[in-house]
Scaffold this motif. Sequence first.
Motif, PDB file in Angstrom:
ATOM      1  N   TYR A   1       0.821  -1.208   0.000  1.00 53.34           N
ATOM      2  CA  TYR A   1       0.000   0.000   0.000  1.00 53.34           C
ATOM      3  C   TYR A   1       0.856   1.259   0.000  1.00 53.34           C
ATOM      4  N   GLY A   2       1.921   1.276   0.815  1.00 58.52           N
ATOM      5  CA  GLY A   2       2.746   2.470   0.943  1.00 58.52           C
ATOM      6  C   GLY A   2       3.998   2.454   0.103  1.00 58.52           C
ATOM      7  N   GLY A   3       4.301   1.351  -0.561  1.00 57.38           N
ATOM      8  CA  GLY A   3       5.515   1.254  -1.360  1.00 57.38           C
ATOM      9  C   GLY A   3       6.078  -0.154  -1.307  1.00 57.38           C
ATOM     10  N   ASN A   4       7.366  -0.264  -1.639  1.00 51.09           N
ATOM     11  CA  ASN A   4       8.025  -1.553  -1.673  1.00 51.09           C
ATOM     12  C   ASN A   4       8.151  -2.132  -0.257  1.00 51.09           C
ATOM     13  N   VAL A   5       8.020  -3.457  -0.158  1.00 50.51           N
ATOM     14  CA  VAL A   5       8.160  -4.143   1.131  1.00 50.51           C
ATOM     15  C   VAL A   5       9.356  -5.096   1.014  1.00 50.51           C
ATOM     16  N   PRO A   6      10.574  -4.610   1.266  1.00 52.00           N
ATOM     17  CA  PRO A   6      11.761  -5.460   1.099  1.00 52.00           C
ATOM     18  C   PRO A   6      11.832  -6.555   2.154  1.00 52.00           C
ATOM     19  N   LEU A   7      12.378  -7.691   1.752  1.00 51.63           N
ATOM     20  CA  LEU A   7      12.505  -8.840   2.638  1.00 51.63           C
ATOM     21  C   LEU A   7      13.935  -9.359   2.618  1.00 51.63           C
TER      22      LEU A   7
ATOM     23  N   ARG B   1      16.825 -24.903   2.514  1.00 50.85           N
ATOM     24  CA  ARG B   1      15.545 -24.780   3.200  1.00 50.85           C
ATOM     25  C   ARG B   1      15.432 -23.390   3.808  1.00 50.85           C
ATOM     26  N   ILE B   2      14.244 -22.839   3.765  1.00 50.57           N
ATOM     27  CA  ILE B   2      14.022 -21.505   4.329  1.00 50.57           C
ATOM     28  C   ILE B   2      13.976 -21.608   5.848  1.00 50.57           C
ATOM     29  N   ILE B   3      14.805 -20.805   6.514  1.00 54.23           N
ATOM     30  CA  ILE B   3      14.802 -20.749   7.969  1.00 54.23           C
ATOM     31  C   ILE B   3      13.776 -19.735   8.457  1.00 54.23           C
ATOM     32  N   LYS B   4      13.804 -18.550   7.852  1.00 53.14           N
ATOM     33  CA  LYS B   4      12.859 -17.503   8.238  1.00 53.14           C
ATOM     34  C   LYS B   4      12.802 -16.441   7.161  1.00 53.14           C
ATOM     35  N   VAL B   5      11.701 -15.715   7.146  1.00 55.85           N
ATOM     36  CA  VAL B   5      11.510 -14.571   6.262  1.00 55.85           C
ATOM     37  C   VAL B   5      11.378 -13.335   7.152  1.00 55.85           C
ATOM     38  N   VAL B   6      12.188 -12.333   6.894  1.00 49.66           N
ATOM     39  CA  VAL B   6      12.209 -11.123   7.728  1.00 49.66           C
ATOM     40  C   VAL B   6      11.822  -9.926   6.877  1.00 49.66           C
ATOM     41  N   ALA B   7      10.855  -9.139   7.343  1.00 49.41           N
ATOM     42  CA  ALA B   7      10.477  -7.897   6.669  1.00 49.41           C
ATOM     43  C   ALA B   7      11.404  -6.781   7.136  1.00 49.41           C
ATOM     44  N   LEU B   8      11.987  -6.060   6.183  1.00 49.56           N
ATOM     45  CA  LEU B   8      12.895  -4.969   6.502  1.00 49.56           C
ATOM     46  C   LEU B   8      12.121  -3.659   6.605  1.00 49.56           C
ATOM     47  N   GLU B   9      12.843  -2.573   6.818  1.00 50.45           N
ATOM     48  CA  GLU B   9      12.214  -1.262   6.941  1.00 50.45           C
ATOM     49  C   GLU B   9      11.354  -0.953   5.720  1.00 50.45           C
ATOM     50  N   ASN B  10      10.147  -0.492   5.948  1.00 50.80           N
ATOM     51  CA  ASN B  10       9.249  -0.170   4.845  1.00 50.80           C
ATOM     52  C   ASN B  10       8.334   0.972   5.248  1.00 50.80           C
ATOM     53  N   SER B  11       7.520   1.417   4.298  1.00 49.41           N
ATOM     54  CA  SER B  11       6.671   2.587   4.536  1.00 49.41           C
ATOM     55  C   SER B  11       5.207   2.218   4.715  1.00 49.41           C
ATOM     56  N   GLU B  12       4.928   0.946   5.036  1.00 46.58           N
ATOM     57  CA  GLU B  12       3.547   0.549   5.286  1.00 46.58           C
ATOM     58  C   GLU B  12       3.058   1.116   6.620  1.00 46.58           C
ATOM     59  N   THR B  13       1.759   1.257   6.753  1.00 44.45           N
ATOM     60  CA  THR B  13       1.190   1.761   8.000  1.00 44.45           C
ATOM     61  C   THR B  13       1.443   0.749   9.119  1.00 44.45           C
TER      62      THR B  13
ATOM     63  N   SER C   1       6.994 -11.035  -3.403  1.00 46.43           N
ATOM     64  CA  SER C   1       8.433 -10.866  -3.183  1.00 46.43           C
ATOM     65  C   SER C   1       9.101 -12.197  -2.856  1.00 46.43           C
ATOM     66  N   VAL C   2       8.445 -13.007  -2.028  1.00 44.11           N
ATOM     67  CA  VAL C   2       9.000 -14.316  -1.705  1.00 44.11           C
ATOM     68  C   VAL C   2       9.103 -15.176  -2.956  1.00 44.11           C
TER      69      VAL C   2
END
Length: 413
Positions: free
Chosen positions: A73-79, A87-99, A144-145
């Motif tokens: 909604y507010g822009g890119n959501v980097p991960l 194997r995927i251990i974890k997915v982490v959301a980085l700094e973003n401009s979402e509410t 993104s994933v």
Amino acid sequence: MKASKAQSIISLITCFFLILAVTICKENKFRNILPDNENETEQQSGNTGILRQADDGIQIVSTRQITKDVNGYGGNVPLEIYMKDNRIIKVVALENSETPSYFAKVRNSGLLRQWDNLSPEEALNKEVDGISGATESSAAIIQSVQKAMEYAKEHSLEETNSSFSFDWLLFLGLLAGIAVCTLIITYFSKQPKPQTMRYVLNFFNLALVIVVTALSIQPKNNQVINKEEPIMTQDNKPSVLESIHARTSIRSYLPKEVEEEKVEQLLRAAMAAPTATNKQPWAFIVIKEKEILSELGTTLPYAKMAKEAPLAIVVCGDLSKAISGAGSDYWVQDASAATENLLLAAQGLELGAVWTGVYPIKERVKEVQKILHLPEHIIPLNVIPIGYPAENPLPKDKWKPENVHYERWTEGK
């Protein structure tokens, strides 16, 4: 003199093994001190920061560069996606401009854990639903994933690593430095003043210890950081547009009462609606008694969820306040505007609600008037069951450009 030479040899051997141990055990740390040819190659190929590896073998895929066209909604959501043994251990959301308050729904929903322990192929094939109340943000994360896993399948980490470790080059360089210093020390040892040689040797040993120690305490370039919740750049209040696009009908509720403060906020929002000539021809019945809620749910065919709801608000038209004459039916528009305000306010307060119609079906109007003991001039427009959501349905995308016309109605275009 022999003891001095033996001391010199032992000191040099000690420094040699010290450098060897640091080079083997602390690889990657020297890359913060000297230029890295690998990184230069990655910059030229455009892969900088997309795929890297930490000391413990964890591979990290960053989506900043490969998902620039994917926006929430507010822009890119980097991960950042952490992987080990494919194997995927974890997915982490980085700094973003979402509410923040809406993005919190993503974290609380467990969306970021949907891909745990999956291979890239399994992650690509997994169907993951978005989160109601944060639809655009969650959709951006899912896309993104998928892009990151496509990238991980096509690019192995070995492709970005040089066939010859730069750390070993550094080690050989330091070893050559020791050899040069040894020759210098040997030269001084043949001079008439061996005391000078000992001074040089001691200074050299001290310098080596300082340099190696400094190198050994450098932070790792690829150290895995324990990232917590993403940092947001907007305030904590959801925007009006986000509430509009996130709103959906909620028909299942948790067994939790709605606070009086929130009930008043809902009513204040409803009464802030536009109204023809400011007549405000509306009235609101707040219902919390289980018996009345059950009776409404039994009587109205599309309001069965009222039986389990902790709260319902009946929006009515007050004909005694309505415009007289040709504009008398404007009360329907005014009460409808108030209803929409109420629904959006519920969304903003993290409540769930659904509009169940009463007017203009005469039988329904009479039944509700009877149940609530309404006078004849109070016409129930609808019944709105409200509560904390026990479900997360996705909002429907109702945008259709073909429904829009400009200037005049035109056909055949």
